[in-house]
Design a protein around this motif. Structure first.
Motif, PDB file in Angstrom:
ATOM      1  N   VAL A   1      48.164  35.584  92.512  1.00  0.00           N
ATOM      2  CA  VAL A   1      48.139  35.249  93.943  1.00  0.00           C
ATOM      3  C   VAL A   1      49.056  34.058  94.188  1.00  0.00           C
ATOM      4  N   LEU A   2      48.929  33.053  93.338  1.00  0.00           N
ATOM      5  CA  LEU A   2      49.767  31.873  93.471  1.00  0.00           C
ATOM      6  C   LEU A   2      51.241  32.251  93.319  1.00  0.00           C
TER       7      LEU A   2
ATOM      8  N   ALA B   1      42.806  20.235  91.755  1.00  0.00           N
ATOM      9  CA  ALA B   1      42.519  20.955  90.522  1.00  0.00           C
ATOM     10  C   ALA B   1      42.961  22.406  90.778  1.00  0.00           C
ATOM     11  N   TYR B   2      42.850  23.269  89.761  1.00  0.00           N
ATOM     12  CA  TYR B   2      43.233  24.651  89.978  1.00  0.00           C
ATOM     13  C   TYR B   2      42.058  25.497  89.544  1.00  0.00           C
TER      14      TYR B   2
ATOM     15  N   GLU C   1      45.043  28.288  97.844  1.00  0.00           N
ATOM     16  CA  GLU C   1      45.617  28.262  99.190  1.00  0.00           C
ATOM     17  C   GLU C   1      46.309  26.927  99.465  1.00  0.00           C
ATOM     18  N   ALA C   2      45.669  25.833  99.019  1.00  0.00           N
ATOM     19  CA  ALA C   2      46.259  24.507  99.241  1.00  0.00           C
ATOM     20  C   ALA C   2      47.598  24.397  98.512  1.00  0.00           C
ATOM     21  N   MET C   3      47.683  24.970  97.304  1.00  0.00           N
ATOM     22  CA  MET C   3      48.934  24.913  96.552  1.00  0.00           C
ATOM     23  C   MET C   3      50.018  25.730  97.234  1.00  0.00           C
ATOM     24  N   ILE C   4      49.631  26.923  97.731  1.00  0.00           N
ATOM     25  CA  ILE C   4      50.627  27.764  98.408  1.00  0.00           C
ATOM     26  C   ILE C   4      51.162  27.029  99.641  1.00  0.00           C
ATOM     27  N   GLU C   5      50.229  26.390 100.363  1.00  0.00           N
ATOM     28  CA  GLU C   5      50.661  25.682 101.561  1.00  0.00           C
ATOM     29  C   GLU C   5      51.584  24.503 101.213  1.00  0.00           C
ATOM     30  N   ALA C   6      51.200  23.755 100.176  1.00  0.00           N
ATOM     31  CA  ALA C   6      52.026  22.612  99.778  1.00  0.00           C
ATOM     32  C   ALA C   6      53.428  23.062  99.380  1.00  0.00           C
TER      33      ALA C   6
END
Lengths: 818, 111
Positions: free
Chosen positions: A51-52, A128-129, A136-141
């Motif tokens: 997903v990421l 964290a992961y 979702e936060a990582m994708i947005e960042a």
């Protein structure tokens, strides 16, 4: 009756798998309530990396959507965190005040990421992961910022780094250890992995210890500072420094959670907490025998055992798991299992081709594999893992070990071992026409984890099975770390029992079980009368263990063995009369020709086993055909002796050294009516030119000037396997005794549908030699038992057309009128 | 003529005695039209009737292994529910089922 109340805390993969298993066993036993801290149903956490990386979307990785809870009448409190367990009043209380009473409680709270204490760890932009929220936060960042730093180069850290890189960020991986993935890889493999990730554009800093995360002007994290004073820019910091079992809730309820390094909810082999037998725990929150597992396969094993005990079946114990690791970063194959670092009493076999990007290391202790690391070519990982789990003696195959399983003589799919690089359109299962894409799609969409599930849904590998290895590889490469090969040896016979073939054989022998109903009752079969998988197996085990005592059950035999003919695709049958050693007479040929004409047999064919096959006979005609033929059945349809193929031999051949035709005829006569775990084929050649192709038979006999050579466990079918030399003997009597003893050993120890080649592969040729060669008394006893089992073997055809045949036997072939 | 046969209601046809079908087995009935019908008997003494063709590749279900309330097709091991004729998931398909009953030890098929 009022149902018991089961409450589950945690809504992750291990817990939900336990519920699924429980619902299969006892759908109506409990009213089930589930508390999950996340506001979703249950999803496949392993697939967060795709997903990421943008390869999959959230809906695609849902395992149990909200409908599943509704359909199974499970009350789901999604987004409610349980804060208290009251073991006296037997209820749990959530943060918002929601309460639920329980008769039994299942704790599956999983794990929490470990964030090392350091200044700035709580800044915005530090993650964290672990779950959908983090992803979702990582994708947005990644859409807003440039520099990402991943702390920790373990499995999860590298997958996160890879995903962020694919989303366009500049990624630096920081690691405390001397090399990456040090818990899974040795240094040479890790260096190769690091080099290829660097070639993709990933940056590494190691060994490097983080001192602080630096706050930027915006209040968000802006840089990472190390102990040595170096500082690098960071708009996003992902901490992947490991996970810790999440046991705080359990501990606050007075449940013992271990001490020191072995922290986690302490459970017994039945997955009950050691403190309170009403409370069960599974998953990453658990420390079983002091070990907390972080891979999904062991957790599913726990779930299965736990469900069994929750369902009041009380069968099965979880005794720990041996795990393996597979990293899936596109285009890079890494595999490791067991103790790969070795020690003073271990030895290594190493292949290292830096240029070609291949590294393989197998660690061996006392002739057994104890660990392996593979880089670049991981096709044989599951094979090494299997050998390791089974504790198999590799002494005999040591020379070939490094070159993989295919090198042991696999003509089926030789070289076809790069599942990941196959195009989606490539046909995997040649029997059922299933392409790789279909399999991958089914695995992803239906959330399949096991080979059995893939077989059921796609039909791949469900016919001849020659593509099983390939399907397993596709499964492994699709689900990554979630896949774990099950040992065929302790796999249950089928869905009707938890017992393996070995367990069942032993129970039948130890308790002298004589019928299928008795066996099913004694062994607590889960279904009233089994299924088409277990019943034929049980029937064989009974009649082979207790010949002349156990009752043969025709209804538990496949139609071919019941009708004593071979069913064809259109429902007609083929008939193959016995033709001992492939030798016939003009009179027999005439009779066959007359029968073929009389019954309008559409096809008459010479078989591969030197006999004549009459194809296309209607079932109701079978008894008449047999009667008119007046020849015994050739058993060309059963898990039984098939033929003894012979060459002309010294009877006629100018090269012949031994009389192979009469030897073959004697063997075939001796073995008449022999049922076996799978079909059994023999061949006898009169000289080493070996025209009867004895090298690919279950038992091959080759005449030489000074006697006979015996070969065993060859196979000419799905996977061509060359028979192994067993011994050389002098006389015809010895040929009979040695081959008879070998076949009886196979009959007594083989698992149903296991050919001699697989049987010998499982027990080892040494084992066979010990029983058949080294101990003459034992050999004679085996031979005697074979002859005893075969004494008075009746011709099944004659029994059926005889005037005094039992009505039930005759009726089998009669059609009713409406 | 058997007196029982006369009392059979209209639309039902007597086929055989229940004992004529082996337990966990079947018999084939030649129907006037529409192909063979397989009559099954399970361990609980229940009797079922299905069109003798698997929805997959028309295998003769009568020749399969009967277990519980299912039969496994002899050709490719599809499992078919004896009462409804539906294939067991994940396979999809259906075989026509017929009404059948046992009265006084005789098997009656609705025709």
């Amino acid at each position: 009756m009022k149902k018991m109340k089961l409450v589950m805390i945690g809504n992750g993969m291990a817990g939900c798998r336990t519920l699924e298993e429980l619902l299969k066993l006892a759908p109506d036993l409990y009213d089930i309530t589930v508390f999950g801290a996340e506001p979703h149903g249950n999803y496949n956490r392993i697939l967060l990396s795709p997903v990421l990386a943008g390869e999959m979307t959230l809906p695609e990785i849902m395992l149990n959507d909200l409908d599943w809870y509704r359909d199974n009448a499970i009350t789901l409190h999604a987004g409610k965190m349980v804060t208290k367990i009251d073991r006296v009043k037997r209820k749990v209380i959530a943060a918002d005040g929601t309460e639920a009473e329980y008769d039994r409680l299942l704790i599956a709270t999983g794990s929490t990421p470990f964030i090392p204490p350091m200044p700035g760890a709580d800044l915005p932009g530090v993650l964290a992961y672990r779950d959908i929220g983090d992803t979702e936060a990582m994708i947005e960042a990644s859409t807003k910022y440039k520099h990402a730093v991943v702390i920790g180069a373990g499995l999860l850290g590298l997958e996160a780094a890879n995903g962020l890189m694919l989303r366009g960020m500049s990624v630096t991986v920081v690691h405390l250890g001397d090399w990456i993935m040090e818990r899974q890889l040795d240094k040479p493999a890790a260096d190769m992995l690091q080099a290829s990730l660097e070639a993709k554009g990933m940056n590494f800093l190691l060994p490097k210890q983080t001192e602080a995360l630096v706050r930027g002007e915006s209040g968000r994290v802006a840089a990472v500072r190390f102990k040595d004073g170096m500082e690098i820019p960071a708009d996003l910091v992902v901490v992947a420094a490991g996970i810790r079992p999440n046991f705080a809730l359990a501990e606050s309820a007075g449940i013992y959670c271990g001490t020191g390094r072995a922290r986690g909810i302490a459970v017994s082999d039945t997955l009950q907490t050691v403190t309170d037998p009403r409370v069960y725990a599974v998953g990453e929150c658990v420390a079983h025998r002091g070990i907390a597992y972080g891979l999904v396969a062991p957790l599913f094993e726990q779930g299965k055992v736990c469900a069994n005990h929750l369902a009041n079946f009380g069968i099965g114990r979880y005794e720990g798991s041996v795990t393996s690791t597979k990293l899936k970063v596109t285009g890079i194959d890494v595999f490791s299992a067991g103790d790969f670092s070795g020690g003073p009493d271990t030895e290594d076999i190493v292949l290292h081709d830096k240029q070609g990007g291949v590294y393989k290391r197998i660690v061996i202790k006392h002739n057994r594999i104890v660990g392996s690391v593979l880089y670049g070519d991981t096709a044989d990982g599951s094979w090494y893992f299997q050998l390791m789990k089974d504790g198999q003696d590799i002494h005999a195959i040591r020379d070939h070990l490094m070159f993989g399983q295919n090198n042991l003589g696999d003509a089926g799919h030789k070289g076809e071992n790069k599942a990941a690089s196959m195009p989606d359109t490539a046909e995997v299962c040649g029997c059922n026409g299933v392409c790789k894409g279909t399999i991958v799609k089914a695995i992803k969409e239906k959330g399949l984890f096991t080979l059995d599930e893939v077989k059921k849904h796609t039909k791949a590998a469900s016919s001849c099975g020659s593509c099983t290895g390939l399907v397993e590889q596709i499964l492994a490469s699709t689900v990554g770390g979630a896949y774990q090969a099950v040992s065929a040896h302790d796999k249950p016979v089928c869905g009707c029992t938890e017992l393996s073939h070995g367990d069942v054989r032993k129970a039948i022998r130890d308790h002298k079980l004589l019928s299928i109903p008795e066996t099913m009752e004694t062994l607590s079969w889960k279904t009233p009368n089994g299924c088409s998988t277990c019943r034929p197996a049980l029937n064989y085990y009974l009649i082979s263990t207790w010949p002349h005592e156990a009752k043969d059950d025709p209804q538990s035999r496949f139609i071919n063995e019941r009708a004593h003919a071979n069913i064809q695709k259109d429902g007609t049958y083929s008939v193959v009369p016995q033709m001992l050693g492939g030798v016939t007479t003009p009179a027999e040929l005439k009779r066959i020709a007359e029968v073929a004409e009389k019954y309008n047999v559409p096809t008459v064919k010479v078989t591969g086993g030197q006999r004549i096959d009459l194809l296309g006979i209607k079932k109701e005609d079978l008894p008449h055909v047999w009667k008119d033929l007046g020849m015994p059945s050739g058993h060309a349809y059963g898990k039984s002796i098939r033929t003894v193929k012979t060459c002309v031999g010294a009877e006629h051949c100018r090269f012949g050294t031994q009389r192979s035709m009469s030897m073959g005829i004697d063997l075939e006569k001796m073995l008449f009516g022999m049922w076996s775990p799978h079909k059994v084929k023999l061949a006898v050649s009169g000289c080493p030119r070996n025209c009867a192709e004895a090298g690919i038979k279950d038992v091959g006999v080759i005449g030489v000037d000074s006697g006979w050579e015996l070969y065993v466990a060859g196979n000419g079918g799905i996977k061509t396997e060359v028979a192994q030399f067993l011994c050389k003997v002098q006389t015809r009597e010895e040929v009979m005794e040695y081959s008879g003893a070998f076949l009886q050993l196979y009959r007594e120890e083989g698992y149903y549908l296991e050919r001699t080649v697989h049987y010998v592969e499982r027990v080892g040729l040494e084992h066979v030699k010990k029983h058949v060669l080294e101990n003459a008394e034992n050999r004679k006893a085996l031979y005697e038992r074979l002859l005893y089992a075969l004494q008075d073997a009746k011709d099944p055809w004659a029994e059926r057309y005889a005037a005094d045949a039992a009505p039930a036997v005759r009726r089998e072939f009669e059609i009713l009128e409406a | 003529m058997n007196t029982f046969e006369i009392s059979v209601e209209a639309g039902w046809k007597e086929i055989c005695a229940v004992e004529d079908i082996p337990v966990l087995g079947s018999r084939v009935v030649k129907a006037a039209r529409g192909g063979d019908i397989a009559i099954f008997r399970n361990a609980e003494g229940e009797v079922f009737a299905l069109h003798d063709k698997c929805p997959h590749k028309q295998g003769p279900l009568s020749q399969g292994i009967v277990h519980g309330r299912q039969v496994t097709c002899p050709l490719h091991s599809w499992k078919i529910e004896l009462d409804s004729g539906n294939a067991v998931a994940p396979d999809v398909g259906c075989t026509k089922s017929f009404e059948v009953k046992v009265e006084g030890g005789r098997v009656l098929l609705k025709v």
